[in-house]
Every structure is written in C-alpha cells, then in structure tokens.
Design an enzyme around this catalytic site. Structure first.
Site, PDB file in Angstrom:
ATOM      1  N   HIS A 376       0.794  -1.239   0.000  1.00 53.95           N
ATOM      2  CA  HIS A 376       0.000   0.000   0.000  1.00 53.95           C
ATOM      3  C   HIS A 376       0.817   1.274   0.000  1.00 53.95           C
ATOM      4  O   HIS A 376       0.249   2.364   0.035  1.00 53.95           O
ATOM      5  CB  HIS A 376      -0.934   0.028   1.215  1.00 53.95           C
ATOM      6  CG  HIS A 376      -2.125  -0.841   1.062  1.00 53.95           C
ATOM      7  ND1 HIS A 376      -3.292  -0.408   0.471  1.00 53.95           N
ATOM      8  CD2 HIS A 376      -2.340  -2.130   1.399  1.00 53.95           C
ATOM      9  CE1 HIS A 376      -4.177  -1.386   0.474  1.00 53.95           C
ATOM     10  NE2 HIS A 376      -3.622  -2.457   1.027  1.00 53.95           N
ATOM     11  N   LYS A 570      -8.623  14.254   3.875  1.00 49.15           N
ATOM     12  CA  LYS A 570      -7.829  13.020   3.944  1.00 49.15           C
ATOM     13  C   LYS A 570      -6.937  13.146   5.160  1.00 49.15           C
ATOM     14  O   LYS A 570      -6.884  14.213   5.778  1.00 49.15           O
ATOM     15  CB  LYS A 570      -6.995  12.832   2.673  1.00 49.15           C
ATOM     16  CG  LYS A 570      -6.127  14.060   2.320  1.00 49.15           C
ATOM     17  CD  LYS A 570      -5.393  13.888   0.994  1.00 49.15           C
ATOM     18  CE  LYS A 570      -6.276  13.979  -0.220  1.00 49.15           C
ATOM     19  NZ  LYS A 570      -6.229  12.794  -1.063  1.00 49.15           N
ATOM     20  N   ARG A 571      -6.258  12.057   5.551  1.00 50.51           N
ATOM     21  CA  ARG A 571      -5.321  12.169   6.658  1.00 50.51           C
ATOM     22  C   ARG A 571      -4.319  13.291   6.397  1.00 50.51           C
ATOM     23  O   ARG A 571      -3.940  13.535   5.258  1.00 50.51           O
ATOM     24  CB  ARG A 571      -4.579  10.835   6.858  1.00 50.51           C
ATOM     25  CG  ARG A 571      -5.439   9.760   7.485  1.00 50.51           C
ATOM     26  CD  ARG A 571      -5.969  10.176   8.843  1.00 50.51           C
ATOM     27  NE  ARG A 571      -4.898  10.213   9.814  1.00 50.51           N
ATOM     28  CZ  ARG A 571      -4.702   9.304  10.766  1.00 50.51           C
ATOM     29  NH1 ARG A 571      -5.534   8.298  10.899  1.00 50.51           N
ATOM     30  NH2 ARG A 571      -3.691   9.435  11.600  1.00 50.51           N
ATOM     31  N   LYS A 576       0.905  14.319   1.351  1.00 48.18           N
ATOM     32  CA  LYS A 576      -0.377  14.676   0.736  1.00 48.18           C
ATOM     33  C   LYS A 576      -0.482  16.182   0.451  1.00 48.18           C
ATOM     34  O   LYS A 576      -1.395  16.625  -0.236  1.00 48.18           O
ATOM     35  CB  LYS A 576      -1.534  14.199   1.622  1.00 48.18           C
ATOM     36  CG  LYS A 576      -1.667  12.669   1.672  1.00 48.18           C
ATOM     37  CD  LYS A 576      -2.737  12.236   2.678  1.00 48.18           C
ATOM     38  CE  LYS A 576      -2.900  10.739   2.791  1.00 48.18           C
ATOM     39  NZ  LYS A 576      -3.701  10.136   1.708  1.00 48.18           N
ATOM     40  N   THR A 678      -8.204   6.826  -2.733  1.00 48.92           N
ATOM     41  CA  THR A 678      -9.570   6.401  -3.046  1.00 48.92           C
ATOM     42  C   THR A 678     -10.526   7.566  -2.857  1.00 48.92           C
ATOM     43  O   THR A 678     -11.610   7.584  -3.447  1.00 48.92           O
ATOM     44  CB  THR A 678     -10.019   5.228  -2.152  1.00 48.92           C
ATOM     45  OG1 THR A 678      -9.757   5.567  -0.783  1.00 48.92           O
ATOM     46  CG2 THR A 678      -9.293   3.941  -2.507  1.00 48.92           C
ATOM     47  N   LYS A 682     -14.055   8.922  -4.978  1.00 51.14           N
ATOM     48  CA  LYS A 682     -15.357   9.300  -4.393  1.00 51.14           C
ATOM     49  C   LYS A 682     -15.828  10.633  -4.962  1.00 51.14           C
ATOM     50  O   LYS A 682     -17.013  10.794  -5.298  1.00 51.14           O
ATOM     51  CB  LYS A 682     -15.244   9.396  -2.866  1.00 51.14           C
ATOM     52  CG  LYS A 682     -14.884   8.082  -2.184  1.00 51.14           C
ATOM     53  CD  LYS A 682     -14.523   8.314  -0.711  1.00 51.14           C
ATOM     54  CE  LYS A 682     -13.799   7.108  -0.129  1.00 51.14           C
ATOM     55  NZ  LYS A 682     -13.141   7.415   1.161  1.00 51.14           N
TER      56      LYS A 682
HETATM   57  C1  LIG Z   1     -11.879   7.454   1.489  1.00 48.11           C
HETATM   58  C2  LIG Z   1     -11.437   7.914   2.803  1.00 48.11           C
HETATM   59  C3  LIG Z   1     -10.083   8.142   3.048  1.00 48.11           C
HETATM   60  C4  LIG Z   1      -9.019   7.988   1.987  1.00 48.11           C
HETATM   61  O1  LIG Z   1      -8.842   9.246   1.353  1.00 48.11           O
HETATM   62  P1  LIG Z   1      -7.551   9.532   0.451  1.00 48.11           P
HETATM   63  O2  LIG Z   1      -7.866  10.876  -0.125  1.00 48.11           O
HETATM   64  O3  LIG Z   1      -7.520   8.472  -0.587  1.00 48.11           O
HETATM   65  O4  LIG Z   1      -6.388   9.546   1.353  1.00 48.11           O
HETATM   66  C5  LIG Z   1      -9.713   8.591   4.297  1.00 48.11           C
HETATM   67  N1  LIG Z   1     -10.627   8.796   5.267  1.00 48.11           N
HETATM   68  C6  LIG Z   1     -11.933   8.584   5.064  1.00 48.11           C
HETATM   69  C7  LIG Z   1     -12.898   8.837   6.178  1.00 48.11           C
HETATM   70  C8  LIG Z   1     -12.387   8.139   3.836  1.00 48.11           C
HETATM   71  O5  LIG Z   1     -13.698   7.911   3.647  1.00 48.11           O
END
Ligand SMILES: *Cc1c(COP(=O)(O)O)cnc(C)c1O
Length: 849
Positions: A376, A570-571, A576, A678, A682
């Site tokens: 990952h 995101k985190r 990032k 991911t 979305k």
């Molecule tokens: C989808 C999702 C992530 C992953 O987000 P990335 O932008 O791909 O890092 C992190 N936290 C939550 C709550 C999510 O639903």
C-alpha cells in the site's frame, strides 16, 4: 417547501413502501422497543429508538445470513480470507437498509410512528476501526465481495477504541478516545463458544525427535464477534469476524492470600489491552511491542479458525481419516492487507509443521500457494521492519522459522546470482545490524517470498514497485507481480450518500449501474444536453446548500453556498501536501489585499483530516490552516470572496455528507508518493472535478475521462526523480517566485499568528530547508492550474459538462471491478456464481434447518 419525509419519498431509487410491510416494520419496531429496550414511548430516548430500529432492520438479515453460511458449508466453495488490521466501516444502519431494499418501507413506518429517521441515523457511532484509505478499502471490499457472491470473510480486531475523536481547540488538534461501544453495538454477535487460544513469549525447546516445541508461553484467548455483511439485494450475507482479547481463567490457581487474588483479577486488564485501541498512524511504521502483539493475535486466531473450517469441509477431513493439506491452497485464499498481518506466514508454517506434523518443505509450499500480499505504500518510513530482539522475545518459534525461510531463500538467490553478495544483502529477509547493533526483519521481503502474488494498488504504483522498491524481487520473481487498481463501492459512495444524483442518473439510464458501474458510460450521450447538465448543476447546488446548513447548524460556520467548494479531506500527511493548498489560500488572500477591488470567483476551501497524535509537523499544518482561516475569515476586505474552514473530526460519515457537495477535489500529493488514493474516486463519482498531480490512481482517472476533464499540474514521477538526483534546493524556487517568497516571509514573521509570531516557524523552516515533498517546486504550476480552475468555473455550462464526463467515466473505479480481478487473477474463484433466493419474510418463527 417539501418536508424531509416528502423529499425522501421523491427519491425513487429508494423504492416504494408496501402497506403490509410498513405495518410489519411498525410492529417489529414496537416489539423491540418493548422487549429489547424495555421502554415505552413516554420514556424512550432518541437512542432507544435508534436501537429499536437497528434491531428491526437486523432481523431482516438473520435468515439470509444463516442461509448464506449454510450454503457455503454445503457447497464448500473456495473461501477467501481478507486479513486486515483495519476495517473502517462507518455507519451500518442506512447501508443495511439500502442493501436489503427496505429504505422506503422503513421510512414510511417511522414517519407513521412520528419519528425522524434522519435524526435516528445520526445517533449511530461510526465504526472507526481504521485510519484512512487502507481501512476504508477493506470495508468497500467486503461490500463488493458480498455483492459478487464470493465466499469471503473479513478478519480483523475488535478495538474497544477506534480512531480518536478529533477536536479543534484554539486552532490545534486535540484527541479524545473513541468509546464507540459505550451504548452497545447492535450489529455484532459475540461467539464465546468459538473462543480460541493465542500464545505469546515462552521459549523453544527441541524434543527427543528433534522437533521444536514452543513452551512456557503466556496464554490469551481470542473471542470472536461476528458482523453481517449484506450484498446488494442478492440475499447474500457474509461475515466480518473481529477478535477481542480475553484473559484466561486461572481456575486452578491457588492464591496465597486475598491480595494475590485481587491482583490477579486486576491483571486481566493487562492481557485484554491487546485489543484496547487502534494505533492512530497512517502510512508510518511504529515499532511498538503492543502493535506486534495485535498483529500476531489477529493471525493466530484467524489461522486456527481457517484450518478448523477447512478440516470440517469435504476436502478436509469431514469424512476422511487424515487431513489432506495438499488441497488447502485449492480451498483457501488469504489476502494480506499490507504487511500488517504478515506474521501469519511463519504462523501458518508453525501450525503445519509443529501442530499438524508436515515437513517444512511441504508446509512452505502450501504457504506460498495460499498467501497473497497487497503493498500500500512506497514511503520508506511506512515499511515494517521489526527488531529481531522484539520478535525473539514475543514469538521465539516464529523467529526460528523466519531464519529457516531466509536461509532457503538466500540459497535460491545465491544459486541464481552466484557471488552477488550485495544483492543477497539487499534481498535478505533478515537485515544486517544497524548503527545501534539492531538487526531487523523486513516484513515486505517476508511477504514477497512467502506469497504467490504481490500487487500494487494503482498502475503507476505497481510499476514503481517493480522498477524501484522491489526491483531485485521483480527480477527474481517477475510472475509474482500484479496490479489491482483500488476502487470504492458505488452503493455507499453514490446511491447512499448522494440519492438525488443517483435518482437523476436512474431516470436517464436505469439502475443497472448500481452493480455494473461501467454502465455510467451511457451518460456521455447527454454531455451536450443542456437540460440534463442543468439538472446535474441543480443537484450539486442542493448538496452544497445542505452542507452549508449543516456547517451553520452544527458548527456555527457560515459559508457562501454559491461559492466554489474546494475540498481537501484526507489524513494530514506531508506527502499529501495540505501545505501546498494552504499556500494557494494565502496567495488568493494576498491578491485580495493587494487589490481590494479584485474580481474573482468566490471560493470556500474546506480542509478536513486527522493528524497522527505524535506527528508534530502534521499538527503544525493544522494550526497553520486554522490560523490562516482566522485571518482570512475575519478580514472585512475579503468579504465572501474567500472562506477557509477546518472540518473537525473528518470520518466516514462526514465524508458521505461532504463529498457530494464538492465542486473541486484536491489530490495534490508529490508524484510517486500516493499509492492510489480512493478519496479521489469518491469525488469523481459525485461530479466533483479534480485538481491533481499525475500520482496514484489520478493517472488512470485522467485516462478514463480524458485530460480535458481534469486539472493536472506539477512534476511527473520522472521529473521528481530527476530533480532529486540533480539535488533539490527549495531556495532556488523561493528566490525566483516573489509570491512564494512573500508567503514564506509572512510565515517567518508570524503574520498569521500575530500573538505568537514564532508559532509556525517549523512550517516555514520545513519549506525553506527540508522540503522533502517538493512543495516549492510544484507551487508555481499549482497556482497556474488553480487559476485555470477559477476561469473554467465562470463557464458553468462547461463545468457541468466536465462534471458529467467525470461521473460517466468512473466505471473502472468500482470495487466490484477491483474484486472481480482479485477473484480471477489472484484467488482463483469466479465471482457472481451464487444466487440465493429471498427467505420468507415476516415469519415469526425461524425456518427449520
Ligand atoms: C476514502 C477515505 C479516506 C481515503 O482518502 P484519500 O484521499 O484516498 O487519502 C480517508 N478517510 C476517510 C474517512 C475516507 O472515507
């Protein structure tokens, strides 16, 4: 103005309530309120109503769950086991109603009972047993495996505390424990009868036959809790089994006095600490013993369960005298979600050799044919490398096995590359001692050697694994390497979270897309239909209005609903590059200050995400963003041209609310650092346009939709590599770009934290002196690209067309596609083979066996 209930009724994908079923739901609800909650309507709280409703919905799962498991027992298909330290499930009630197809009926029933279903849904705690993308992927995989009718099981840990609750106080992140089980969990069923032993510590002795015996161990029990995983309207219900640590009963121990007895009972907590809390780190390795205990606890319990199930099957020894383990890999596939469960590899060997009496070579062959490993991340700080001393103490027999595996592996390497000692050093599972004299076990190497397949999670990432991170291994085992681009489940991330968009899509192309996302291609026919584009725009505007109202009601934050919603959730991690986005915000602010009459597209920039509690720079970045927000949001010259909001406690249920309202999705990691992402998918699925680098799955998203429908900027992986090799110096960029120089000087001068001018000096220093992720190098092109975004937004017709092209191009990014590929190309199972009939509903008595 429609009431909420009337609005929901207009959403036709939710189906039509059946009068008879409504009446049955009301009866069941009242029965649960009375018998399960032991309350009447006079004293019931909203939480009581939530539990009564959850129990009512759960009843509809029960027969399907039993029947699915019966079907697996009787037909004995190959089982797929998804092992993960994280399952970031979020809420279950609404998803269950959707997958069962009972939404409209339940809606009507609750309306007739005078209850607000949306209010009740909000009471449910998120199951936050994950950090971010990796954990959410596991949850989306469960949904797709059930929907595709794969005989799959999720195996994980039942953390008593999930990912911490984030509070923002004075602009800083504070953490609060996530006591998610406080009021009970209506979706889990404890199975104390299937409790299993797990051993730790002790020592290894050779018995008289020269066989290794692991003795004097500390015993802990693993108690399984099962959660149903319903497929989408196919009557399949799979199982997510989560283990909880239970101290053993020292029933035969004699205590010298009361004090020993009381102390012994109190010490049970120490043992049970194993599953107390999720480690809140994303993409970084923390070498703590408790974490290794968690990992081993998961795999030791899970592998016993898998072998028990195999033995009770036809191919095992249900009727035979002797267990035929040769067929084990034909009946069992185990997928490792990153290296976190990798200690399962030596554990399976130990079980086969020490317990089942197989030869080492036989056990090794079975092991390799059973396991597959998903990588990952490329970030070196995230790769798990456990100190030998730690494993030796906690799992001495496993260390022996790892050494033996490595010995055989090194022999293979030596035979293939005679005399190439440097290669042997690079590839060894056991690393050489570091400066502190510490030897480490490289778990990724163990996984590659011990698995038949290793995969990356996006095409670019998989290519980089082969060319960089695992180059030597690719040369040795080219056939083992695959790509499986990540995905998301369209049920939760469109049908559930954005019902109005789902509905207008259904009006145009029907509802096949729900289980075949490539059908969305058909929307391209309407790309120049201004009526449909107007509809898309209207839906987005409604979603934005809803978010504006939510932020106003819950957080007292006022935003302009007609501004461009620019969302970065995101985190929080340096790779990032939330910092790059913050620099853009400051750039816009400085432009307004320089020219108060500036005409610009009004923007609302929403940030959200948790920083690991021990990650100093990530916490500084949060403080920077909130400080910039303080200045920008309270400057009268800015007006409603610019707003910056930090969304507190970003999590799955918040993602479901926020993402459908995005105009712009920020996916701006340094090329070569985000394995897939991911979140990016979305937003795309919900008609948010992406500003992003050519990193992770962004590359494939651009391919699917065409470069004209995405805002790509910044260095490519090759350019990042070349700059790094040349010797990157942020100062060259800072000195060349006056707007960047100005911002860094503002940070150094305490412009955004006037009361404490030194507060953010670490951020400024990081940009100027240790800009590891090349924020300064991508700054100029990012600003240019953001200006293109704003210009494009002025042409709403064009923007909506791009949004439509995004939605229509998401087919590839369904986890249904991802899982079908895993099934056929890694697990050796064919998806979509089982079809189960609906059980007879509303029967008061269970079906006879
Ligand atoms: C989808 C999702 C992530 C992953 O987000 P990335 O932008 O791909 O890092 C992190 N936290 C939550 C709550 C999510 O639903």
């Amino acid at each position: 103005m429609l009431t909420d209930h009337e609005r929901r009724k207009q959403i036709s994908v939710r189906g039509i309530a059946q009068v008879e079923n409504v009446s049955n739901i009301k009866k069941a609800f009242n029965r649960h309120l009375h018998f399960s909650l032991i309350k009447d309507r006079n004293v019931a709280t909203p939480r009581d109503y939530y539990f009564a409703l959850a129990n009512t919905v759960r009843d509809h799962l029960v027969s399907r769950w039993i029947r699915t498991q019966q079907y697996y027992y009787e037909n004995d298909p190959k089982r797929v086991y998804y092992l993960s330290l994280e399952f970031y499930m979020g809420r279950t009630l609404s998803n269950t109603m959707m997958n069962l197809g009972v939404q409209a009926t339940v809606d009507e029933a609750l309306y007739q009972l005078g209850l607000d279903i949306e209010e009740l849904q909000e009471i449910e705690e998120d199951a936050g047993l994950g950090n971010g993308g990796l954990g959410r992927l596991a949850a989306c995989f469960l949904d797709s495996m059930a929907t595709l009718g794969i005989a799959a099981y999720g195996y994980g840990l039942r953390y008593e505390y999930g990912i911490f609750k984030q509070l923002i106080k004075d602009g800083w992140q504070l953490e609060e424990p996530d006591d998610w089980l406080r009021f009970g969990n209506p979706w889990e069923k404890a199975r104390p009868e299937y409790m299993l032993p797990v051993n730790f510590y002790g020592k290894v002795e050779q018995d008289k036959d020269g066989k290794s015996q692991w003795t004097n161990t500390h015993l802990v029990f693993a108690m399984p809790y099962d959660t149903p995983v319903p497929g989408y309207r196919n009557n399949v219900v799979n199982t997510l089994r989560l283990w909880s640590a239970k101290a053993e009963n020292h029933f035969r121990l004699k205590f010298f006095n009361d004090g020993d007895y009381v102390q012994a009972v109190m010490d049970r907590n120490l043992t049970e600490n194993i599953t107390r809390v999720l480690y809140p780190n994303d993409n970084v390795f923390i070498g703590k013993e408790l974490r290794l205990k968690q990992q081993y606890f998961l795999v030791a319990a899970t592998l016993q369960d898998i072998i028990r199930r195999f033995k009770s099957s036809r191919y095992g020894c249900r009727d035979a005298i002797r267990v035929e383990f040769d067929s084990f890999p034909d009946k069992v596939a185990i997928q490792l979600n990153d290296t976190h469960p990798s200690i399962g590899i030596p554990e399976l060997i130990r079980l086969l050799v020490d317990v089942e009496g197989l030869s080492f070579d036989k056990a090794w062959d079975i092991c390799v044919r059973t396991f597959a490993y998903t990588n990952h991340t490329l970030l070196p700080e995230a790769l798990e490398r456990w100190p030998v001393s730690l494993i030796e103490n906690l799992l001495p027999r496993h260390l022996e096995i790892i050494y033996e595996v490595n010995q055989k592996f090194m022999d293979t390497v030596a035979a293939k590359y005679p005399g190439d000692f440097d290669r042997m050093r690079r590839m060894s599972i056991v690393e050489e001692a570091d400066d502190h004299g510490e030897k480490r076990i490289n778990m990724a190497h163990l996984c590659i050697v011990g698995s038949h397949t290793i995969n990356g999670v996006a095409a670019l990432h998989s290519a980089l694994l082969k060319s960089n991170t695992f180059k030597d291994f690719f040369e040795l085992y080219p056939h083992k390497f695959q790509n499986k681009t990540n995905g998301i489940t369209p049920r939760r991330w469109l049908l559930l979270s954005n019902p109005s968009l789902a509905d207008v899509i259904c009006e145009k192309i029907g509802d096949d897309w729900i289980t075949d996302l490539s059908q969305l291609q058909k929307l391209k026919e309407f790309a120049d239909n201004s009526g449909f584009l107007e509809t898309i725009r209207r839906v987005k505007q409604e979603n934005k209005l809803r978010v504006a109202t939510y932020l106003s009601d819950e957080y007292n934050v006022e935003i302009n609903p007609s501004s461009l919603f620019d969302i970065h959730v995101k985190r929080i991690h340096e790779y990032k590059r939330q910092l790059l986005n913050a620099l853009h915000v400051i750039t816009l602010y400085n432009r307004i200050k320089a020219d108060p009459n500036l005409q610009m597209v009004p923007r609302t920039i929403l940030f959200g995400g948790k920083a690991a509690p021990g990650y100093h720079m990530a916490k500084q970045i949060i403080k920077l963003i909130t400080s910039v927000g303080q200045i920008v949001n309270n400057d009268p010259i800015v007006g409603d041209k610019l707003k910056v909001v930090y969304l507190e406690n970003y999590r799955v249920s918040m993602a479901e609310k926020i993402i459908p309202a995005a105009d712009l999705s920020e996916q701006i990691s340094t090329a070569g650092t985000e394995a897939s992402g991911t979140g990016n998918m979305k937003f795309m699925l919900n008609g948010g346009l992406t500003i992003g680098t050519l990193d992770g799955a962004n590359v494939e998203m651009a391919e699917e939709m065409g470069n004209e429908n995405i805002f790509i900027f910044g260095m490519t992986v090759e350019e990042v590599e070349a700059l790094g090799n040349k010797g990157y110096n942020a100062e060259t960029f800072i000195n060349r770009i006056p707007t960047l120089k100005q911002i860094i000087e503002q940070l150094e001068g305490g412009f955004f934290t006037p009361d404490q001018p030194d507060l953010l000096k670490d951020v400024a220093n990081s940009l100027r002196y240790h800009d590891r992720f090349m924020v300064c190098a991508d700054f100029e092109d990012y600003i240019r690209c953001q200006d293109v975004v704003a210009k494009t937004y002025e042409d709403q017709q064009k923007w909506s067309r791009m949004a439509l092209m995004n939605i229509a191009s998401t087919g590839k990014f369904s986890t249904d596609r991802t899982i079908s590929e895993y099934a056929r190309e890694i697990w050796g199972v064919e998806p979509g083979e089982i079809k189960l009939a609906a059980p007879y509903e509303n029967s008061e008595t269970p079906e006879s066996p």
